[in-house]
Design an enzyme around this catalytic site. Structure first.
Site, PDB file in Angstrom:
ATOM      1  N   GLY A   1       0.800  -1.220   0.000  1.00  0.00           N
ATOM      2  CA  GLY A   1       0.000   0.000   0.000  1.00  0.00           C
ATOM      3  C   GLY A   1       0.832   1.269   0.000  1.00  0.00           C
TER       4      GLY A   1
ATOM      5  CG  ASN B   1      -9.069  -0.153   8.409  1.00  0.00           C
ATOM      6  OD1 ASN B   1      -9.236  -0.708   7.324  1.00  0.00           O
ATOM      7  ND2 ASN B   1      -8.600   1.082   8.515  1.00  0.00           N
TER       8      ASN B   1
ATOM      9  CG  ASN C   1      -5.767   5.856  11.606  1.00  0.00           C
ATOM     10  OD1 ASN C   1      -5.522   5.989  12.792  1.00  0.00           O
ATOM     11  ND2 ASN C   1      -5.196   6.591  10.662  1.00  0.00           N
TER      12      ASN C   1
ATOM     13  CG  ASP D   1       0.104  11.948  16.217  1.00  0.00           C
ATOM     14  OD1 ASP D   1      -0.466  12.455  15.242  1.00  0.00           O
ATOM     15  OD2 ASP D   1      -0.293  10.905  16.766  1.00  0.00           O
TER      16      ASP D   1
ATOM     17  CG  HIS E   1      -2.931   8.564  15.446  1.00  0.00           C
ATOM     18  ND1 HIS E   1      -2.070   9.609  15.144  1.00  0.00           N
ATOM     19  CD2 HIS E   1      -3.420   8.129  14.261  1.00  0.00           C
ATOM     20  CE1 HIS E   1      -2.035   9.777  13.840  1.00  0.00           C
ATOM     21  NE2 HIS E   1      -2.845   8.894  13.263  1.00  0.00           N
TER      22      HIS E   1
HETATM   23  P1  NAD Z   1      -3.509   1.890   1.223  1.00  0.00           P
HETATM   24  O1  NAD Z   1      -4.884   1.617   0.806  1.00  0.00           O
HETATM   25  O2  NAD Z   1      -2.612   2.634   0.300  1.00  0.00           O
HETATM   26  O3  NAD Z   1      -2.764   0.546   1.604  1.00  0.00           O
HETATM   27  C1  NAD Z   1      -3.332  -0.405   2.434  1.00  0.00           C
HETATM   28  C2  NAD Z   1      -2.835  -1.762   2.005  1.00  0.00           C
HETATM   29  O4  NAD Z   1      -3.411  -2.718   2.887  1.00  0.00           O
HETATM   30  C3  NAD Z   1      -3.238  -2.145   0.578  1.00  0.00           C
HETATM   31  O5  NAD Z   1      -2.101  -2.560  -0.138  1.00  0.00           O
HETATM   32  C4  NAD Z   1      -4.221  -3.301   0.784  1.00  0.00           C
HETATM   33  O6  NAD Z   1      -4.155  -4.279  -0.245  1.00  0.00           O
HETATM   34  C5  NAD Z   1      -3.717  -3.843   2.107  1.00  0.00           C
HETATM   35  N1  NAD Z   1      -4.685  -4.680   2.784  1.00  0.00           N
HETATM   36  C6  NAD Z   1      -6.035  -4.523   2.893  1.00  0.00           C
HETATM   37  N2  NAD Z   1      -6.557  -5.525   3.601  1.00  0.00           N
HETATM   38  C7  NAD Z   1      -5.535  -6.322   3.962  1.00  0.00           C
HETATM   39  C8  NAD Z   1      -5.426  -7.530   4.697  1.00  0.00           C
HETATM   40  N3  NAD Z   1      -6.495  -8.127   5.199  1.00  0.00           N
HETATM   41  N4  NAD Z   1      -4.207  -8.064   4.869  1.00  0.00           N
HETATM   42  C9  NAD Z   1      -3.113  -7.474   4.352  1.00  0.00           C
HETATM   43  N5  NAD Z   1      -3.139  -6.345   3.629  1.00  0.00           N
HETATM   44  C10 NAD Z   1      -4.339  -5.793   3.437  1.00  0.00           C
HETATM   45  O7  NAD Z   1      -3.587   2.668   2.633  1.00  0.00           O
HETATM   46  P2  NAD Z   1      -2.409   3.454   3.379  1.00  0.00           P
HETATM   47  O8  NAD Z   1      -2.401   4.858   2.941  1.00  0.00           O
HETATM   48  O9  NAD Z   1      -1.168   2.659   3.294  1.00  0.00           O
HETATM   49  O10 NAD Z   1      -2.976   3.452   4.899  1.00  0.00           O
HETATM   50  C11 NAD Z   1      -3.078   2.261   5.603  1.00  0.00           C
HETATM   51  C12 NAD Z   1      -3.657   2.501   6.981  1.00  0.00           C
HETATM   52  O11 NAD Z   1      -2.755   3.302   7.773  1.00  0.00           O
HETATM   53  C13 NAD Z   1      -4.979   3.263   7.004  1.00  0.00           C
HETATM   54  O12 NAD Z   1      -5.859   2.679   7.932  1.00  0.00           O
HETATM   55  C14 NAD Z   1      -4.591   4.664   7.446  1.00  0.00           C
HETATM   56  O13 NAD Z   1      -5.649   5.353   8.045  1.00  0.00           O
HETATM   57  C15 NAD Z   1      -3.490   4.345   8.416  1.00  0.00           C
HETATM   58  N6  NAD Z   1      -2.586   5.448   8.754  1.00  0.00           N
HETATM   59  C16 NAD Z   1      -2.177   5.559  10.050  1.00  0.00           C
HETATM   60  C17 NAD Z   1      -1.294   6.548  10.412  1.00  0.00           C
HETATM   61  C18 NAD Z   1      -0.807   6.649  11.829  1.00  0.00           C
HETATM   62  O14 NAD Z   1      -0.240   7.688  12.188  1.00  0.00           O
HETATM   63  N7  NAD Z   1      -0.959   5.637  12.653  1.00  0.00           N
HETATM   64  C19 NAD Z   1      -0.822   7.453   9.442  1.00  0.00           C
HETATM   65  C20 NAD Z   1      -1.270   7.318   8.138  1.00  0.00           C
HETATM   66  C21 NAD Z   1      -2.158   6.305   7.798  1.00  0.00           C
HETATM   67  C1  LMR Z   2      -2.545  10.673   9.933  1.00  0.00           C
HETATM   68  O1  LMR Z   2      -2.504  11.197  11.043  1.00  0.00           O
HETATM   69  O2  LMR Z   2      -2.029  11.179   8.930  1.00  0.00           O
HETATM   70  C2  LMR Z   2      -3.209   9.342   9.790  1.00  0.00           C
HETATM   71  O3  LMR Z   2      -3.861   8.975  10.960  1.00  0.00           O
HETATM   72  C3  LMR Z   2      -4.093   9.249   8.587  1.00  0.00           C
HETATM   73  C4  LMR Z   2      -5.330  10.061   8.693  1.00  0.00           C
HETATM   74  O4  LMR Z   2      -6.401   9.530   8.386  1.00  0.00           O
HETATM   75  O5  LMR Z   2      -5.267  11.241   9.038  1.00  0.00           O
END
Ligand code: NAD
Ligand code: LMR
Length: 342
Positions: free
Chosen positions: A38, A122, A147, A178, A205
């Protein structure tokens, strides 16, 4: 106070080949990225492939491109072996024997959505991954990026509890972005190199649960006006939404998250490897507040979270922020626990 990101690849004796590499690290670690194909997963894997402590990088995703991502990264001349694992039938093999499982699997936000809007999709993804961690690598440290982090960590924890392998020291919600953002913004305001800024961000978060403790910033934030402190606090709380809006439907933060995730993963590995004083903010099982999970600085060591450092002294404004965060955090935790107990 906080450990800095990745050791430069140049520090590794790469010119002497992989054999010599083991002399620079005491131990070898298998790291899994679940969601590796992803927006976060690919650059995160790119950074982890450069980490001196990683000897096996296992990339897991549902996406058909996953073996190709692994093949691509395997051509980098750094020692970590890269394997690709596509689909649930290859998940056990990916996770087996892992020391660290980093989870960015799941859907990201689009404009107008909250992180909680991602819960329904999720929650089951994280639950299913945690189940396989429980059976294939019960001693692994899980670092959850997916998330809403505030609810995903309770889900993974409940799954591990049910399986009888829960160790609260080994389940972390990744809130590093953060901290990274707070340092970036303070660096800009103070006109200093942001890598020399250290500031804790506590709570959880999402929105109001993100509590930057600006009064503890080192160096001190050069803002005397309380209105400007409030504006900076709110910018850090809403920075994820700032990116979601700027990407205009193209997802949320990926590159800065990969950087932050690689930093946290690197710190976990350095702790496992016996380095002392490795400190990061992370969302962990906690008795610091009434919330069962809470983010603040923790010491990472040979067993994961060695010590919870708490959040220190808050000024009156930060105490108000903490008070405002608590109902939301408690609700998010309950949502996660209820889902997992169902
Ligand atoms: P994305 O859609 O680009 O990538 C997600 C990946 O997960 C995809 O490749 C998809 O095929 C894969 N996926 C889906 N279901 C799956 C499963 N059951 N098993 C394995 N892989 C699976 O999304 P992204 O931009 O990479 O974001 C991913 C997550 O991270 C989101 O939930 C986003 O909100 C979160 N996020 C968190 C933070 C943080 O600070 N904690 C920051 C940014 C994004
Ligand atoms: C972030 O803080 O960038 C992530 O949690 C992704 C979001 O949905 O804001």
């Amino acid at each position: 106070m906080f450990s800095r990101a990745l050791k430069p690849v140049a520090a590794v004796a790469v010119q002497n080949g992989a054999k010599n590499f083991s002399t620079t690290s005491q131990r070898n670690y298998k790291v899994v990225v679940a969601g590796a194909s992803g927006g976060i997963g690919q650059p995160l894997s790119l950074l982890l492939k450069q980490n001196a402590l990683v000897t096996h990088l296992a990339l897991y995703d549902l996406a058909p491109v996953t073996p190709g991502v692994a093949c691509d990264l395997s051509h980098m001349d750094t020692p970590a072996k890269v394997t690709g694992h596509k689909g649930p039938e290859q998940l056990a093999d990916a996770i087996k024997g892992a020391d660290l499982v980093v989870i960015p699997a799941g859907v990201p936000r689009k404009p107008g959505m909250t992180r909680d809007d991602l819960f329904n999709t999720n929650a089951s993804i994280v639950r299913d991954l945690a189940n396989v961690v429980a059976s294939q690598a019960p001693k692994a440290i899980m670092a959850i990026i997916t998330n809403p982090v505030n609810s995903m960590v309770p889900i993974a924890s409940e799954v591990l509890k049910k399986a009888g392998v829960y160790d609260p020291k080994r389940v972390l919600g990744v809130t590093t972005l953060d901290v990274v953002r707070a340092c970036a913004f303070i660096g800009e305001i103070n006109g200093v190199n942001p890598t020399n800024v250290s500031v804790p961000v506590i709570g959880g978060h999402s929105g109001v649960t993100i509590i930057p403790v600006l009064s503890q910033s080192q160096p001190a934030v050069k803002l005397s006006d309380q209105g400007k402190i409030k504006a900076l606090t709110e910018r850090i709380q809403e920075a994820g939404t700032e990116v979601v809006k700027a990407k205009a439907g193209g997802g949320s933060a990926t590159l800065s998250m990969a950087y932050a995730g690689a930093r946290l993963a690197g710190s976990v590995l350095r702790g496992l490897n016996g380095e002392s004083n490795v400190v990061e903010c992370a969302y962990v099982k906690s008795d610091i507040t009434e919330a069962a999970y809470f983010a603040n600085p923790v010491v990472l060591g040979k067993n994961g979270v060695e010590k919870n450092l708490g959040y220190g002294k808050l000024n009156a404004y930060e105490q108000e922020l903490l008070k405002a965060a608590m109902p939301e955090l408690l609700k998010n935790i309950k949502t996660g626990e209820d889902f997992a107990k169902k």
